[in-house]
Write a protein that holds these residues in place. Structure first.
Motif, PDB file in Angstrom:
ATOM      1  N   GLY A   1       0.825  -1.201   0.000  1.00  0.00           N
ATOM      2  CA  GLY A   1       0.000   0.000   0.000  1.00  0.00           C
ATOM      3  C   GLY A   1       0.852   1.241   0.000  1.00  0.00           C
ATOM      4  N   GLY A   2       0.431   2.245  -0.778  1.00  0.00           N
ATOM      5  CA  GLY A   2       1.229   3.452  -0.931  1.00  0.00           C
ATOM      6  C   GLY A   2       0.928   4.504   0.124  1.00  0.00           C
ATOM      7  N   VAL A   3       1.966   5.237   0.505  1.00  0.00           N
ATOM      8  CA  VAL A   3       1.857   6.381   1.415  1.00  0.00           C
ATOM      9  C   VAL A   3       2.606   7.536   0.775  1.00  0.00           C
ATOM     10  CG1 VAL A   3       2.363   7.295   3.704  1.00  0.00           C
ATOM     11  CG2 VAL A   3       1.739   4.883   3.443  1.00  0.00           C
ATOM     12  N   ASP A   4       1.962   8.681   0.641  1.00  0.00           N
ATOM     13  CA  ASP A   4       2.620   9.843   0.054  1.00  0.00           C
ATOM     14  C   ASP A   4       3.212  10.709   1.151  1.00  0.00           C
ATOM     15  OD1 ASP A   4       2.674  12.755  -1.163  1.00  0.00           O
ATOM     16  OD2 ASP A   4       2.589  11.354  -2.845  1.00  0.00           O
ATOM     17  N   VAL A   5       4.456  11.125   0.956  1.00  0.00           N
ATOM     18  CA  VAL A   5       5.171  11.876   1.982  1.00  0.00           C
ATOM     19  C   VAL A   5       4.453  13.186   2.313  1.00  0.00           C
ATOM     20  CG1 VAL A   5       7.358  13.004   2.548  1.00  0.00           C
ATOM     21  CG2 VAL A   5       7.357  10.840   1.301  1.00  0.00           C
ATOM     22  N   ASP A   6       3.830  13.827   1.320  1.00  0.00           N
ATOM     23  CA  ASP A   6       3.197  15.119   1.565  1.00  0.00           C
ATOM     24  C   ASP A   6       1.992  15.025   2.494  1.00  0.00           C
ATOM     25  OD1 ASP A   6       4.980  16.580   0.167  1.00  0.00           O
ATOM     26  OD2 ASP A   6       3.760  16.835  -1.629  1.00  0.00           O
ATOM     27  N   SER A   7       1.456  13.829   2.714  1.00  0.00           N
ATOM     28  CA  SER A   7       0.315  13.683   3.610  1.00  0.00           C
ATOM     29  C   SER A   7       0.733  13.455   5.055  1.00  0.00           C
ATOM     30  CB  SER A   7      -0.562  12.519   3.153  1.00  0.00           C
ATOM     31  OG  SER A   7       0.110  11.276   3.344  1.00  0.00           O
TER      32      SER A   7
ATOM     33  N   ALA B   1       5.274  22.966  -5.565  1.00  0.00           N
ATOM     34  CA  ALA B   1       5.690  22.481  -6.878  1.00  0.00           C
ATOM     35  C   ALA B   1       7.154  22.112  -6.795  1.00  0.00           C
ATOM     36  CB  ALA B   1       5.459  23.532  -7.955  1.00  0.00           C
ATOM     37  N   GLY B   2       7.519  21.004  -7.426  1.00  0.00           N
ATOM     38  CA  GLY B   2       8.906  20.581  -7.302  1.00  0.00           C
ATOM     39  C   GLY B   2       9.363  19.704  -8.451  1.00  0.00           C
ATOM     40  N   TYR B   3      10.676  19.492  -8.482  1.00  0.00           N
ATOM     41  CA  TYR B   3      11.297  18.647  -9.500  1.00  0.00           C
ATOM     42  C   TYR B   3      12.443  17.891  -8.851  1.00  0.00           C
ATOM     43  CZ  TYR B   3      14.080  17.194 -13.512  1.00  0.00           C
ATOM     44  OH  TYR B   3      14.791  16.466 -14.414  1.00  0.00           O
ATOM     45  N   THR B   4      12.496  16.580  -9.095  1.00  0.00           N
ATOM     46  CA  THR B   4      13.611  15.758  -8.630  1.00  0.00           C
ATOM     47  C   THR B   4      14.324  15.203  -9.856  1.00  0.00           C
ATOM     48  OG1 THR B   4      12.183  13.804  -8.444  1.00  0.00           O
ATOM     49  CG2 THR B   4      12.451  15.148  -6.484  1.00  0.00           C
TER      50      THR B   4
ATOM     51  N   LEU C   1       6.279  17.290  -9.635  1.00  0.00           N
ATOM     52  CA  LEU C   1       5.250  17.084  -8.626  1.00  0.00           C
ATOM     53  C   LEU C   1       4.549  18.391  -8.302  1.00  0.00           C
ATOM     54  CD1 LEU C   1       6.212  17.982  -5.370  1.00  0.00           C
ATOM     55  CD2 LEU C   1       8.038  16.468  -6.130  1.00  0.00           C
ATOM     56  N   GLY C   2       3.302  18.261  -7.911  1.00  0.00           N
ATOM     57  CA  GLY C   2       2.516  19.396  -7.471  1.00  0.00           C
ATOM     58  C   GLY C   2       1.586  18.985  -6.357  1.00  0.00           C
ATOM     59  N   SER C   3       1.385  19.865  -5.408  1.00  0.00           N
ATOM     60  CA  SER C   3       0.536  19.555  -4.266  1.00  0.00           C
ATOM     61  C   SER C   3      -0.240  20.800  -3.854  1.00  0.00           C
ATOM     62  CB  SER C   3       1.368  19.040  -3.087  1.00  0.00           C
ATOM     63  OG  SER C   3       0.544  18.669  -1.992  1.00  0.00           O
ATOM     64  N   VAL C   4      -1.501  20.607  -3.494  1.00  0.00           N
ATOM     65  CA  VAL C   4      -2.356  21.685  -3.012  1.00  0.00           C
ATOM     66  C   VAL C   4      -2.911  21.277  -1.656  1.00  0.00           C
ATOM     67  CG1 VAL C   4      -4.404  23.074  -3.442  1.00  0.00           C
ATOM     68  CG2 VAL C   4      -2.994  22.328  -5.361  1.00  0.00           C
ATOM     69  N   SER C   5      -2.856  22.180  -0.697  1.00  0.00           N
ATOM     70  CA  SER C   5      -3.421  21.925   0.630  1.00  0.00           C
ATOM     71  C   SER C   5      -4.424  23.021   0.974  1.00  0.00           C
ATOM     72  CB  SER C   5      -2.319  21.856   1.692  1.00  0.00           C
ATOM     73  OG  SER C   5      -1.564  23.051   1.716  1.00  0.00           O
ATOM     74  N   LEU C   6      -5.588  22.598   1.433  1.00  0.00           N
ATOM     75  CA  LEU C   6      -6.649  23.505   1.850  1.00  0.00           C
ATOM     76  C   LEU C   6      -7.076  23.134   3.257  1.00  0.00           C
ATOM     77  CD1 LEU C   6      -8.870  23.297  -1.370  1.00  0.00           C
ATOM     78  CD2 LEU C   6      -7.391  25.212  -0.748  1.00  0.00           C
TER      79      LEU C   6
ATOM     80  N   TYR D   1      -4.064  17.353  -1.917  1.00  0.00           N
ATOM     81  CA  TYR D   1      -4.010  16.638  -3.183  1.00  0.00           C
ATOM     82  C   TYR D   1      -2.588  16.726  -3.726  1.00  0.00           C
ATOM     83  CZ  TYR D   1      -4.633  15.493  -8.123  1.00  0.00           C
ATOM     84  OH  TYR D   1      -4.511  14.945  -9.364  1.00  0.00           O
ATOM     85  N   THR D   2      -2.009  15.577  -4.067  1.00  0.00           N
ATOM     86  CA  THR D   2      -0.628  15.524  -4.566  1.00  0.00           C
ATOM     87  C   THR D   2      -0.579  14.671  -5.826  1.00  0.00           C
ATOM     88  OG1 THR D   2       0.210  15.679  -2.302  1.00  0.00           O
ATOM     89  CG2 THR D   2       1.768  14.988  -4.004  1.00  0.00           C
ATOM     90  N   ARG D   3       0.115  15.184  -6.836  1.00  0.00           N
ATOM     91  CA  ARG D   3       0.284  14.443  -8.104  1.00  0.00           C
ATOM     92  C   ARG D   3       1.770  14.400  -8.438  1.00  0.00           C
ATOM     93  NH1 ARG D   3      -2.606  13.785 -13.032  1.00  0.00           N
ATOM     94  NH2 ARG D   3      -1.428  12.231 -14.243  1.00  0.00           N
TER      95      ARG D   3
END
Length: 781
Positions: A129-135, A183-186, A193-198, A211-213
C-alpha cells in the motif's frame, strides 16, 4: 521534569532543520485553547515507549526534500528500503529484518501484507500500500521489538506513519483558512510534482484537503549509456513511466471542550509502466512490458473524548476500512514455441517472422476492517507518577487473489484465456487484541520504568472454491494466540547522564500466503506392491506458529543544553522463522514416478511446505550525537554496525554493511537562509558475510558485493518573503559511483534473461544515481 532524550534531540535539531516557512501551528505564538492542547496531546503523542525511536516531522522531511520512502531513511543508519525491482518499494529493512517482519501502520491501521508469485519470474509481487510523503506530519522509525504499539510484524522494529490534521494548518482558535501550493522537481527520476493543501475552520467544523500528483520515470543509475540495449548485460535501468496521485481529506466537528468527532478519507493511486528490456532476449522474449498498479483507499471515523475522569483522561475510538489492491499485468511478445498448449484449430507456432502475444494478469485485493479503543490516564500513587495507556482492537483482513493467462496466436486472434489456480484461497483473517502499558516515574523522573503486555488472538478462515482446490486436505480453519510484553528502565545517575535498558518480545502472525500456499498432489507407484497412490507435493501447514523475537538493548546518553551523545548495544534473537522447505517423507519406501516416457525411482517422496525453522541472532551497536556549536551551527552524526547469522552460522544476507552519517547545518541570523551538508559513508559488504544459494540451474555463482562509498549531499532553503519559500539541493555532489547492498543482494551473476540475472556489465543498472538536483517551491496563504 527532565525532558526525554529523543525530545531534546529533536528540539535542538529543529533550531536548524525546520524549514523557514513552516505550515504547522506549533510555530505560532498565539495562545492555544485547552481543547487544542488536549487534541494534540492525544493525537500527536509518540506511539512507542521504545528508547530507540527516530522521529521526523513534516518540517524535517521538507527540509531534506524527502519525496519517497527511500528518501525518508536516507540519513537513518541501520534502516533501508526493501527493494522489489520492477514493483518498487516493499517496506523497510531495520537491522537486517525486512518485509512483513517490519510492521507498518498509518494512523494506527496496519498496511497490507505481502504476497508474490514466483520471485525469479517477477510476474507479480503485491505492494503493502502506498503512502505519500506530503500527507505525513510525522514518521516514527522504531528500532527493536514493540508489538504493544505496532502489533503483528514488529519483530525487529516498526514504521509508524501519522497523517496531517486540519489544526496543523490553522490558528489555535477562531475561524481561519489556509491555502498552500507546492511544486517541485527531482532530477534523479525526472519527477515533476505538485501539491495543493486547503484547510478551514468555521465555527465548530475544521476541514482539510491535500491533493498531490507526481509524474516521473525510472530512477537513474550512475551510468547513462549502455553497449547492450536488451538482456542481462544492459547497464542502464529499464524505462519506467511513473504516475501517482494521493488525496487526504479530514473533517472534524468540535462538539465542545471535551468532545471531537472526525471523518477521514484517503486515496492513493500508483501506476508503473515498465519496459523490461533487461528481460528481453530473442527468440524467447522479443518484447516484455509490465503494467503495475497499487491502489489504497481508507475510510475512517474518529471520536475523541477528553474527560479527565477516574478511569481515563482521554478516550479515542476509531473505526476504519482500508482497501488495498495490487494488479500486475505482464505482456510478452514471444518468437518461439506455440501460442499456447494447443487448444483450438487456431493454435500456431510462434517464430521471429510470426510472433505471438502472451499476457499474465495477477490481482490481489485486501480489505481491512478495524475498530480500536485507546485510553490513557496519568495518576499519582505515592512517590510514583503513572502514565497508563491501554485499549483493545478488533480487525478482519479479507484476502483474495486471481490470475488469468492469455495467449494469442500469430495472426492476433485470442487462442486461450486460462484461469490459473489462485495463489491463496479467499480468506478471512480475524484478530482481536488487548494491551496495557505503564510508564512509571520515580525520584522526580530520574528513575523511569516501562512495563507493558499485549495479547493477540488470530483465526484464519479459508474458503475453497473452483479457483483454489485443495487435494491434500491440509487447508482448514486455524486459530492461535500470541502474548507479548515489553519492559524497560532508565536512570539518570548524574544530572546529565542516563543509562537505560529495555527488553521486548515481538511477534509476527503468519500471512495468508504462508498459511495457505497452493497445494498439489502427484500420482506415484509403490515399487514393492505396484500400488498407485496419490501423495502431496505442495501442502499447507495448519500447525504453523507465529514468529517470535526477544530484543535486548542497553544504552547510555550524555545530555546537556548543547550536546547529546549516546551509544547503545543490542542483541536480538528470532525464533520460529517461517520459511518454505522441501522435506522427504516415508524415506523407507521406494516410489516410482514417470514423465514423458522416462521413469525414476526414489526413496520416499518430497513435500514442500511452509514451516518454522531455526533461530537467528542479530547483534549490533549504534552511536548518535548532536552538538549545537552556537545559535547558527549544528553538528550531528550517527553510526550503526549490525551482524547477524542463523544458529548454524550461516550469515543473514539482509544485514547491511556498517553505515554512518555526519551532518553540519547553518542558519542565518534572520532565519531566512538554512543550509545543510550531509556526508554518508558505508563500508563494503564482505564475502564472508554472504550466504550463497544455488540458482535455478543448480550452480553457485559468486555474489555481487557492494563496495565502500562516501556520498555528500548539500541542500537548504531560502525564505523569499512571509509566504514563499524555496528549497533546493545537490545530491551526490561529487558524482560518486556506488551501489547499495540492499539493491544488489538479490541479483544473480550470469548471462541469462529469464530469471533476473546480470552480467558484470549489467550490474551497472542497479547502481545509485550520480550527481542530481532537486528544487521545491512552497507558497502559503
Amino acid at each position: 521534569m527532565k525532558r526525554p532524550p529523543c525530545v531534546l534531540a529533536m528540539a535542538i535539531a529543529s533550531c536548524i532543520a525546520v524549514p523557514a516557512l513552516a505550515i504547522t501551528p506549533a510555530e505560532s505564538d498565539a495562545p492555544q485553547t485547552l481543547d487544542t492542547i488536549a487534541v494534540r496531546a492525544m493525537r500527536d503523542k509518540q506511539r512507542s515507549a521504545n528508547q530507540n525511536v527516530v522521529q521526523m516531522d513534516a518540517a524535517q522531511l521538507q527540509q531534506e526534500q524527502a519525496e519517497s520512502m527511500e528518501d525518508i531513511v536516507r540519513y537513518v543508519p541501520g534502516v533501508s528500503i526493501a527493494d522489489m525491482g520492477r514493483f518498487g518499494e516493499n517496506g523497510f529493512n531495520i537491522r537486517g529484518i525486512e518485509g512483513d517482519r517490519v510492521a507498518m501502520t498509518i494512523d494506527g491501521l496496519s498496511m497490507a501484507e505481502g504476497l508474490e508469485t514466483a520471485r525469479s519470474y517477477e510476474f507479480f509481487r503485491a505492494g503493502r500500500g502506498g503512502v505519500d510523503v506530503d500527507s505525513l506530519k510525522r514518521v516514527e522509525i522504531i528500532k527493536g521489538a514493540d508489538s504493544i504499539s505496532a502489533g503483528s510484524g514488529a519483530l525487529g522494529g516498526a514504521v509508524v506513519f501519522t497523517t496531517k490534521d486540519p489544526y496543523d494548518y490553522l490558528k489555535p482558535q477562531g475561524n481561519d483558512t489556509h491555502l498552500g501550493f507546492k511544486a517541485g522537481y527531482t532530477g534523479y527520476n525526472d519527477q515533476a510534482l505538485g501539491s495543493v493543501s486547503l484547510a478551514n475552520r468555521t465555527g465548530l467544523v475544521e476541514s482539510m484537503l491535500i491533493y498531490t500528483r507526481r509524474q516521473g520515470h525510472q530512477a537513474d543509475g550512475w551510468y547513462d549509456t549502455t553497449a547492450v540495449r536488451t538482456g542481462s548485460a544492459r547497464r542502464t535501468p529499464d524505462p519506467i513511466d511513473h504516475d501517482s496521485t494521493n488525496v487526504l481529506s479530514k473533517i472534524d466537528v468540535v462538539l465542545g471542550d471535551a468532545h471531537r468527532l472526525g471523518v477521514v478519507y484517503e486515496r492513493n493511486r500508483v501506476e508503473n509502466l515498465v519496459e523490461n528490456l533487461s528481460r528481453v532476449s530473442a527468440p524467447g522474449y522479443i518484447e516484455r512490458w509490465g503494467d503495475d498498479h497499487n491502489d489504497r483507499d481508507r475510510y475512517g471515523l474518529r471520536y475523541l473524548w477528553t474527560a479527565h475522569g477516574a478511569a481515563f483522561d482521554t478516550l479515542e475510538l476509531q473505526a476504519d476500512r482500508q482497501d488495498t489492491e495490487s494488479r500486475g499485468t505482464t505482456r510478452i511478445v514471444t518468437g518461439s514455441g506455440m501460442s499456447s498448449t494447443p487448444a483450438t484449430a487456431n493454435s500456431s507456432r510462434c517464430t521471429l517472422a510470426a510472433t505471438c502475444w502472451r499476457a499474465e494478469d495477477r490481482d490481489t485485493e485486501q480489505t481491512l476492517d478495524r475498530v480500536a479503543l485507546d485510553l490513557d490516564k496519568q495518576l499519582q500513587s505515592g512517590i510514583a507518577q503513572h502514565r497508563l495507556a491501554y485499549g483493545a482492537a478488533w480487525q478482519r483482513r479479507q484476502v483474495d487473489f486471481s490470475a488469468i493467462d492469455y495467449r494469442w496466436n500469430n495472426v492476433g486472434a485470442l487462442d486461450t484465456a486460462t484461469v490459473d489456480p489462485s495463489q491463496v484461497p479467499s480468506t478471512d483473517a480475524d484478530n482481536w487484541n488487548l494491551f496495557l502499558r505503564d510508564r512509571i516515574g520515580l525520584d522526580q523522573d530520574r528513575l523511569q520504568l516501562t512495563l507493558g503486555a499485549r495479547y493477540d488472538h488470530y483465526r484464519y478462515s479459508p474458503r475453497l472454491d473452483a479457483s483454489f482446490v485443495d487435494p491434500t486436505g491440509t487447508v482448514r480453519q486455524v486459530s492461535f494466540s500470541a502474548p507479548t510484553w515489553q519492559a524497560g528502565i532508565s536512570y539518570a545517575f548524574l544530572p546529565e547522564h542516563t543509562v537505560w535498558f529495555q527488553a521486548g518480545r515481538g511477534f509476527r502472525a503468519p500471512t495468508t500466503g504462508e498459511m495457505y500456499a497452493p497445494t498439489s498432489t502427484a500420482e506415484l507407484t509403490v515399487v514393492g506392491t505396484g500400488q498407485t497412490v496419490s501423495v502431496p507435493t505442495l501442502a499447507a501447514n495448519p500447525d504453523l506458529d507465529a514468529e517470535k523475537s526477544l530484543n535486548l538493548e542497553l544504552g547510555w546518553r550524555w545530555e546537556t543544553p548543547k550536546v547529546l551523545l549516546g551509544v547503545s548495544v543490542f542483541r536480538d534473537r528470532y525464533d520460529d522463522f517461517i520459511d518454505t522447505l522441501a522435506t522427504t517423507v516415508d524415506a523407507g519406501t521406494q516410489y516410482r514416478s514417470c514423465s514423458r516416457g522416462a521413469c525414476t525411482v526414489r526413496n520416499g517422496y518430497s513435500v514442500t511446505s511452509t514451516v518454522n525453522v531455526g533461530q537467528a541472532i542479530i547483534k549490533g551497536v549504534e552511536l548518535e550525537g548532536l552538538w549545537r556549536l552556537d545559535e547558527r551551527w549544528l553538528l550531528r552524526g550517527a553510526w550503526t554496525h549490525n551482524h547477524g547469522e542463523l544458529d548454524d552460522g550461516t550469515p543473514l544476507n539482509a544485514i547491511n554493511p556498517d553505515r554512518g552519517v555526519l551532518g553540519l547545518s547553518w542558519q542565518g541570523l534572520d532565519d531566512r537562509v538554512r543550509i545543510t551538508g550531509n556526508l554518508s559513508h558505508s563500508l563494503a559488504k564482505k564475502r564472508s558475510d554472504v550466504a550463497v544459494a544455488d540458482d535455478v540451474f543448480g550452480s553457485t555463482p559468486e555474489p555481487f558485493l557492494s563496495d565502500a562509498y562516501t556520498v555528500f549531499d548539500l541542500f537548504g532553503s531560502y525564505r523569499i518573503n512571509a509566504r514563499v519559500r524555496l528549497n533546493a539541493g545537490v545530491y551526490n555532489l561529487f558524482d560518486t559511483r556506488y551501489s547499495q547492498w540492499a539493491r544488489i543482494r538479490n541479483v544473480t551473476r550470469g548471462d541469462f534473461y529469464l530469471y533476473g540475472y546480470a552480467t558484470d556489465e549489467g550490474i551497472g543498472r542497479y547502481s545509485e544515481p550520480g550527481r542530481n538536483l532537486r528544487m521545491t517551491v512552497y507558497v502559503t496563504f
